[in-house]
Design an enzyme around this catalytic site. Sequence first.
Site, PDB file in Angstrom:
ATOM      1  N   TYR A 111      -4.729   3.912   6.001  1.00  0.00           N
ATOM      2  CA  TYR A 111      -5.196   2.986   7.045  1.00  0.00           C
ATOM      3  C   TYR A 111      -6.522   3.467   7.625  1.00  0.00           C
ATOM      4  O   TYR A 111      -7.395   2.659   7.948  1.00  0.00           O
ATOM      5  CB  TYR A 111      -4.176   2.892   8.187  1.00  0.00           C
ATOM      6  N   LYS A 122       0.846  -1.193   0.000  1.00  0.00           N
ATOM      7  CA  LYS A 122       0.000   0.000   0.000  1.00  0.00           C
ATOM      8  C   LYS A 122       0.885   1.247   0.000  1.00  0.00           C
ATOM      9  O   LYS A 122       2.009   1.149   0.485  1.00  0.00           O
ATOM     10  CB  LYS A 122      -0.945   0.043   1.206  1.00  0.00           C
TER      11      LYS A 122
END
Length: 371
Positions: free
Chosen positions: A227, A143
């Site tokens: 996140y 990510k």
Amino acid sequence: MSQQQSRRSFLQTLGLAGLSIPLISAGNCNEQQSKQKSMQNKDGKLGIALVGLGGYAGGQLAPALQQTEHCYLAGIVTGTPSKAIAWKEKYNLPDKNIYNYENYDSIKDNPDIDIIYVVLPNHMHAEYTVRGAKAGKHIICEKPMAITVAECDQMIAACKEAGKQLSIGYRLHFDPYNLEMKRLGQQKVYGDIKKISSGFSFVAQKGIWRLDKKIAGGGPLMDLGVYCLQAVMYTTGMEPVAVTAQTFPISDPDKFKDIEETLAWQMEMPNGLIAECRTSYSESSNFLKAEAEKGWFELQPAFNYSGLKGNTSGGQMDYPRLSQQAKQMDAFALSVKNKQQSIVPGEMGRRDVKIIEAIYEAMKTGKRVTV
Ligand code: NAD
């Protein structure tokens, strides 16, 4: 302490970013069946090659690959010869499974490698995923998936064309504390969520690539904020329809040349719920909190590799220690073996980069931006 070391020690302190599971197409299945013989090299495990041997690959992924049941560390790709020597010795890797960025494409001829795990800085994710897919390998990419939606599209297309799976390194989908937040939220154990908030921030050291927009694609939103938006979505089971965002004056213009230092943003969910999020490279925060009709539930810290703490109005959460990364990589290896799409597929990474692009637009324009 060098900057690299201080990032690493930060990550070490961190102890440290609900889908249907459709079968992949029949064409892909046939191709995979024919390749099945070259898979499962070591005791039936799939071979993974890590691309980019930085803090996360060395500190978390390689150790986790010593605990995995369905995959193992079969190879490496590195631009640093001294790392190649050290890793070869430490992990007993054969020379034929050690690559550099120039001969990376020849990995296509290596049947030991089934899966490529791209752990490079963000601006290199697209190129190394596309080249990996063209080499006929399944891909896990860290990510944020890439720095633009257009890059995500290229990555998804390359994997589809090669008939290979693509997954994102969203380890918290395999963490029991975050999964409990998902269960409590999505099953409405405390009723409808009325308020939800999440923050993830740390103090970034000057000079790291994460502060360089060309490499990172943005600031803390790219690295840490992802996140928070993930957490809001898996806790509520909803995706935002619109976003608003506010940034704050830069404290050190030398350090924050072309990225945001601190960003607050709001995500409007389809039922009218407004999620409040915040990320920064000059603060410390790490939480996810939901308040519902009949109770509340929260994690703090929420996003670490271990040592998470969970509380609810009904009592404390308590789960045994496990390696999120080992669970994540084993789950992907099983997805490949069983020909089922990963629960954290490239499409999810793309969705998140699209939301990030909308948040940046809202930050720049001051307007509400629909996603
Ligand atoms: P890092 O800086 O520690 O490592 C990056 C690696 O890439 C190094 O080995 C470096 O030598 C190599 N590299 C090759 N070309 C480079 C270039 N042009 N500039 C800089 N480095 C270059 O970074 P990291 O913390 O390991 O992060 C790597 C990726 O993993 C990032 O995308 C990051 O977002 C992701 N990450 C994910 C998690 C997670 O929990 N899922 C945690 C940390 C990092």
